[in-house]
Scaffold this motif. Structure first.
Motif, PDB file in Angstrom:
ATOM      1  N   PHE A  98       0.938  -1.061  -0.208  1.00 44.60           N
ATOM      2  CA  PHE A  98       0.092  -0.024  -0.072  1.00 44.60           C
ATOM      3  C   PHE A  98       1.019   1.166   0.092  1.00 44.60           C
ATOM      4  N   THR A  99       0.372   2.188  -0.534  1.00 48.75           N
ATOM      5  CA  THR A  99       1.009   3.500  -0.767  1.00 48.75           C
ATOM      6  C   THR A  99       0.343   4.654  -0.201  1.00 48.75           C
ATOM      7  N   ILE A 100       1.090   5.234   0.804  1.00 50.21           N
ATOM      8  CA  ILE A 100       0.408   6.495   1.440  1.00 50.21           C
ATOM      9  C   ILE A 100       1.037   7.913   1.091  1.00 50.21           C
ATOM     10  N   HIS A 101       0.406   8.885   0.663  1.00 47.13           N
ATOM     11  CA  HIS A 101       0.975  10.189   0.271  1.00 47.13           C
ATOM     12  C   HIS A 101       0.759  11.083   1.351  1.00 47.13           C
TER      13      HIS A 101
ATOM     14  N   VAL B 296       5.786   5.269   0.922  1.00 54.01           N
ATOM     15  CA  VAL B 296       5.421   6.618   1.230  1.00 54.01           C
ATOM     16  C   VAL B 296       5.714   7.400   0.113  1.00 54.01           C
ATOM     17  N   THR B 297       5.019   8.302  -0.064  1.00 55.33           N
ATOM     18  CA  THR B 297       5.315   9.442  -0.914  1.00 55.33           C
ATOM     19  C   THR B 297       5.266  10.844  -0.260  1.00 55.33           C
TER      20      THR B 297
ATOM     21  N   LYS C  80       2.850  17.763  -9.778  1.00 60.81           N
ATOM     22  CA  LYS C  80       3.833  16.394  -9.895  1.00 60.81           C
ATOM     23  C   LYS C  80       3.505  15.826  -8.702  1.00 60.81           C
ATOM     24  N   ALA C  81       3.300  16.905  -7.503  1.00 57.40           N
ATOM     25  CA  ALA C  81       2.478  16.069  -6.238  1.00 57.40           C
ATOM     26  C   ALA C  81       1.286  15.487  -6.148  1.00 57.40           C
TER      27      ALA C  81
ATOM     28  N   LYS D 188      -1.646   7.994  -7.358  1.00 58.54           N
ATOM     29  CA  LYS D 188      -1.340   6.732  -7.508  1.00 58.54           C
ATOM     30  C   LYS D 188      -1.136   5.962  -5.994  1.00 58.54           C
ATOM     31  N   ALA D 189      -1.458   7.066  -5.052  1.00 55.24           N
ATOM     32  CA  ALA D 189      -1.318   6.322  -3.822  1.00 55.24           C
ATOM     33  C   ALA D 189      -2.738   5.702  -3.464  1.00 55.24           C
ATOM     34  N   ASP D 190      -2.818   4.887  -2.215  1.00 60.68           N
ATOM     35  CA  ASP D 190      -4.090   4.408  -1.808  1.00 60.68           C
ATOM     36  C   ASP D 190      -4.655   5.154  -1.034  1.00 60.68           C
ATOM     37  N   ALA D 191      -3.975   6.110  -0.362  1.00 67.63           N
ATOM     38  CA  ALA D 191      -4.688   7.161   0.566  1.00 67.63           C
ATOM     39  C   ALA D 191      -3.825   8.330   0.758  1.00 67.63           C
TER      40      ALA D 191
END
Length: 426
Positions: A273-276, A298-299, A336-337, A343-346
């Protein structure tokens, strides 16, 4: 309060080091003859509190009174007789015997260049007997166990014949048996000699068991104060410590037991999972570290170059959209952000303050919400909204109306984030 005698009073006290505020306009009062405790996470201001009470650190504003007398009116020698300090540990540069260590407690009352009087000897012997270390009199302090050393330090403090004992993590390095032994001695001193005790402790259960009143510190403020059952609530501890806890009260004895959750979430539950994260000014450092530890990708962004969150993200290899130092967010950087967030999950909005320079970061959350991404916003944004007309608060309210979720503390946030654990429950 009228009719009460207070050993220690702090009224609107602010103190710190150089330009950094550690205690922020705090007011507390400790009743004479009581055992009071100060609890709270690291960096909450607990040890600084003891320094201002003892006069080792001068407060910037406010008033401190010891038995009703302003501390600046109490000479250092008088303070040394009034208050005894038991630290977490004491090391000595020389091989002193136990008897020599305990006799140091009489320095404040003995005339200079004169031998120890018979009265002083009796006080020293009584202190050693009281703490059960008479047999160690000629033994080297360095040869004792941790528990025995603490008993020696308490004997030294007792030899001072203080009216107040201040304990700074005095049982932190001891096993459970020695912790109880030390606290039994302290409790006996309090009961038999009416000695006021203020103890700082990370052991919540010990504090709840022995203290009649508690002060819960957080970020230099008194978050809660009162009886142990009033202070040690699950909501209070979760808010201050940022982790899930269970608080239970024995129906027969009334003993309070605090049990922390085993971990933030099962091992690597965030993997896949990806979190921004929307942060800035170091406000998201703890959040970013915890996410990484739980296995999340993480981004971050948009952050200014040189920002504490940006430095941490770089060190952890986190993909981050950066802007020039002290510059407002440009359209190119924002775009860009937004791309990363989509693309993140949350998306998580941290406890970051908002001003005109970073207000655009809330557009990232807005765009993510449009396509159905989960957005989590740290509550009470109005308290950190420095934009004209409270624009950040208005945008946050709009996001919440459209489905964004407020989070109060780290434990709550991690229970809401997408994870393997959450998927398995579905």
């Amino acid at each position: 309060m009228a009719g009460m005698n207070y050993a220690v009073e702090l009224n609107n006290v602010t103190a710190g080091y150089k330009e950094k505020i550690i205690l922020n306009n705090i007011s507390i009062a400790i009743q004479e003859g009581k055992i009071a405790g100060v609890i709270g996470p690291n960096g909450a201001g607990k040890t600084t509190l003891l320094k201002v009470i003892t006069g080792l650190l001068k407060q910037w504003t406010g008033e401190i009174r010891i038995f009703g007398k302003p501390i600046n009116k109490i000479r250092a020698l008088e303070r040394a007789c009034l208050m005894g300090v038991v630290p977490a540990s004491v090391t000595t540069p020389m091989n002193f015997t136990v008897g020599e260590i305990v006799s140091l407690g009489r320095i404040g009352t003995m005339p200079r260049w004169k031998p120890v009087s018979q009265e002083d000897k009796q006080i020293i012997e009584r202190a050693m007997a009281y703490t059960g270390i008479t047999d160690f009199h000629d033994q080297l302090y360095s040869e004792l166990s941790a528990g025995e050393k603490q008993r020696v330090i308490i004997a030294m403090v007792l030899a001072q014949q203080p009216r107040i004992i201040l304990m700074d993590e005095a049982t932190s390095h001891l096993d459970i048996n020695h912790k109880l032994e030390i606290m039994s001695i302290i409790e006996r001193l309090n009961t038999e000699h009416n000695v006021t005790v203020l103890m700082i402790s990370h052991d919540l259960n010990l504090a709840a068991d022995y203290c009649q009143n508690l002060f819960l510190f957080n970020n230099g403020n008194v978050f809660a104060k009162g009886k142990p059952h009033e202070v040690m609530t699950e909501n209070n501890l979760r808010e201050v410590y940022g982790c899930n806890v269970s608080v239970r009260t024995d129906p027969v004895s009334g003993t309070i037991t605090v049990m922390p959750a085993r971990r933030w979430m099962p091992h690597l539950s965030g993997a896949g999972f990806t979190i921004h994260v929307i942060g800035g000014g170091g406000c998201a450092e703890e959040l970013i570290r915890r996410l990484v530890l739980c296995g999340y990708t993480v981004t971050c962004g948009v952050l200014n170059q040189g920002d504490s969150d940006a430095i941490l993200s770089s060190a952890l290899g986190i993909k981050t959209i950066l802007e020039k130092p002290f510059s407002p967010i440009r359209t190119e950087s924002l775009s860009k952000a937004v791309s990363l967030a989509l693309k993140a999950d949350a998306v998580v909005v941290s406890v970051v303050p908002f001003g005109s320079g970073n207000l655009a970061n809330l557009e990232i959350a807005k765009e993510a919400l449009k396509i159905g991404k989960k957005v989590f916003i740290k509550d009470k944004i109005e308290n950190r909204d420095y934009t004209e007309g409270k624009q950040a608060s208005k945008i946050a309210a709009e996001l919440i109306n459209r489905g964004a979720i407020l989070w109060n503390n780290m434990a709550e946030l991690f229970s809401l984030l997408p994870s393997k654990q959450a998927e398995n429950k579905q």
